[in-house]
Every structure is written in C-alpha cells, then in structure tokens.
Design a protein around this motif. Structure first.
Motif, mmCIF file in Angstrom:
data_model
loop_
_atom_site.group_PDB
_atom_site.id
_atom_site.type_symbol
_atom_site.label_atom_id
_atom_site.label_comp_id
_atom_site.label_asym_id
_atom_site.label_seq_id
_atom_site.Cartn_x
_atom_site.Cartn_y
_atom_site.Cartn_z
ATOM 1 N N LEU A 29 0.825 -1.202 0.000
ATOM 2 C CA LEU A 29 0.000 0.000 0.000
ATOM 3 C C LEU A 29 0.864 1.259 0.000
ATOM 4 C CD1 LEU A 29 -2.823 -1.053 2.469
ATOM 5 C CD2 LEU A 29 -3.048 -0.674 0.003
ATOM 6 N N ASN A 30 1.961 1.214 0.728
ATOM 7 C CA ASN A 30 2.872 2.353 0.744
ATOM 8 C C ASN A 30 3.484 2.572 -0.638
ATOM 9 O OD1 ASN A 30 4.490 4.469 1.776
ATOM 10 N ND2 ASN A 30 6.183 3.045 2.034
ATOM 11 N N GLU A 31 3.894 1.497 -1.291
ATOM 12 C CA GLU A 31 4.464 1.612 -2.632
ATOM 13 C C GLU A 31 3.426 2.165 -3.614
ATOM 14 O OE1 GLU A 31 5.891 -2.320 -3.438
ATOM 15 O OE2 GLU A 31 7.628 -2.082 -2.114
ATOM 16 N N GLU A 32 2.186 1.682 -3.497
ATOM 17 C CA GLU A 32 1.121 2.187 -4.361
ATOM 18 C C GLU A 32 0.870 3.669 -4.082
ATOM 19 O OE1 GLU A 32 -3.550 1.263 -5.485
ATOM 20 O OE2 GLU A 32 -2.659 0.323 -3.727
ATOM 21 N N ASN A 33 0.864 4.028 -2.811
ATOM 22 C CA ASN A 33 0.673 5.425 -2.429
ATOM 23 C C ASN A 33 1.766 6.310 -3.018
ATOM 24 O OD1 ASN A 33 -0.472 7.625 -1.005
ATOM 25 N ND2 ASN A 33 0.993 7.325 0.654
ATOM 26 N N GLN A 34 3.003 5.862 -2.932
ATOM 27 C CA GLN A 34 4.118 6.643 -3.469
ATOM 28 C C GLN A 34 4.008 6.785 -4.987
ATOM 29 O OE1 GLN A 34 6.276 8.338 -1.614
ATOM 30 N NE2 GLN A 34 5.164 7.554 0.144
ATOM 31 N N ALA A 35 3.589 5.717 -5.671
ATOM 32 C CA ALA A 35 3.439 5.783 -7.130
ATOM 33 C C ALA A 35 2.329 6.759 -7.511
ATOM 34 C CB ALA A 35 3.138 4.388 -7.688
ATOM 35 N N LEU A 36 1.217 6.709 -6.775
ATOM 36 C CA LEU A 36 0.115 7.625 -7.059
ATOM 37 C C LEU A 36 0.511 9.074 -6.778
ATOM 38 C CD1 LEU A 36 -2.845 5.546 -5.606
ATOM 39 C CD2 LEU A 36 -2.421 6.055 -8.019
ATOM 40 N N LEU A 37 1.225 9.277 -5.687
ATOM 41 C CA LEU A 37 1.683 10.628 -5.360
ATOM 42 C C LEU A 37 2.637 11.151 -6.429
ATOM 43 C CD1 LEU A 37 1.790 13.018 -3.432
ATOM 44 C CD2 LEU A 37 3.616 11.828 -2.202
ATOM 45 N N SER A 38 3.520 10.293 -6.896
ATOM 46 C CA SER A 38 4.449 10.687 -7.951
ATOM 47 C C SER A 38 3.695 11.063 -9.229
ATOM 48 C CB SER A 38 5.425 9.548 -8.221
ATOM 49 O OG SER A 38 6.278 9.870 -9.283
ATOM 50 N N ALA A 39 2.682 10.260 -9.573
ATOM 51 C CA ALA A 39 1.891 10.553 -10.768
ATOM 52 C C ALA A 39 1.157 11.880 -10.617
ATOM 53 C CB ALA A 39 0.897 9.421 -11.033
ATOM 54 N N LEU A 40 0.610 12.131 -9.429
ATOM 55 C CA LEU A 40 -0.073 13.407 -9.192
ATOM 56 C C LEU A 40 0.891 14.578 -9.276
ATOM 57 C CD1 LEU A 40 -2.547 12.624 -6.281
ATOM 58 C CD2 LEU A 40 -3.129 13.339 -8.597
ATOM 59 N N ASN A 41 2.054 14.412 -8.668
ATOM 60 C CA ASN A 41 3.051 15.489 -8.711
ATOM 61 C C ASN A 41 3.492 15.772 -10.139
ATOM 62 O OD1 ASN A 41 3.100 16.157 -6.014
ATOM 63 N ND2 ASN A 41 4.633 14.617 -5.517
ATOM 64 N N GLN A 42 3.665 14.721 -10.941
ATOM 65 C CA GLN A 42 4.052 14.922 -12.341
ATOM 66 C C GLN A 42 2.939 15.638 -13.106
ATOM 67 O OE1 GLN A 42 5.136 11.122 -13.940
ATOM 68 N NE2 GLN A 42 7.123 11.090 -12.921
ATOM 69 N N LYS A 43 1.702 15.236 -12.826
ATOM 70 C CA LYS A 43 0.579 15.852 -13.530
ATOM 71 C C LYS A 43 0.488 17.338 -13.204
ATOM 72 C CE LYS A 43 -4.417 15.771 -14.032
ATOM 73 N NZ LYS A 43 -5.676 15.121 -13.676
#
Length: 88
Positions: A29-43
């Motif tokens: 869940l932490n890894e998924e959270n980090q990936a989603l946060l990274s995608a949001l930050n890139q967007k």
C-alpha cells in the motif's frame, strides 16, 4: 499446563504470521501510495497543466501522508519480529 503452553504457542504463531501478512500489505500500500503521489506530482508540475484561478496550494498540501517519501525507510519496513524457538 503443557496443554495451555501449546495453545498459547499456537496463538502466538498465528499472530506472527498475521503480522507478517499485514506488514507485506502495508508495504504494498505504501508503494502504491508513493506511485500515485508521484503521478499526481508529475501531472500538476506539467507546464501544460493550468491551475484554477486563486489556487496557490499544490496537491501535496491537500494530502495528509502518513509515510515519508522513501518507502525503504518507512516504519513498516523497519519492524522486526522475534521468533519463538520451537520446543517439542
């Protein structure tokens, strides 16, 4: 007394297995959270993205993250479990 010890030992084994299962789930869940946060930050850091008017707050200001940005140093990855030696 020996029967009680065996029952407690079996319960402890179950708890240890469940703890390990939950630790793995928390890590995923932490890894998924980090990936989603990274995608949001890139967007939202994309120059073609235009912020709504009067919006000076970034997406990370709105997120209340319980993990730091380095998953390898998170609380769940650093937990240690001591195993009980089997006595037969």
């Amino acid at each position: 007394m020996e029967k009680l010890n065996l029952e407690l030992y079996m319960k402890n084994c179950y708890i240890l297995k469940e703890n390990e299962r939950l630790r793995k789930k928390a890590k995923l869940l932490n890894e998924e959270n980090q990936a989603l946060l990274s995608a949001l930050n890139q967007k939202f850091s994309n120059p073609t993205y235009s912020k709504p008017k009067n919006s000076a707050i970034t997406i990370t200001d709105h997120l209340n993250l319980s993990f730091n940005s380095n998953p390898s140093s998170s609380y769940y990855n650093n937990l240690k479990i001591e195993t009980i030696p089997k006595k037969y």
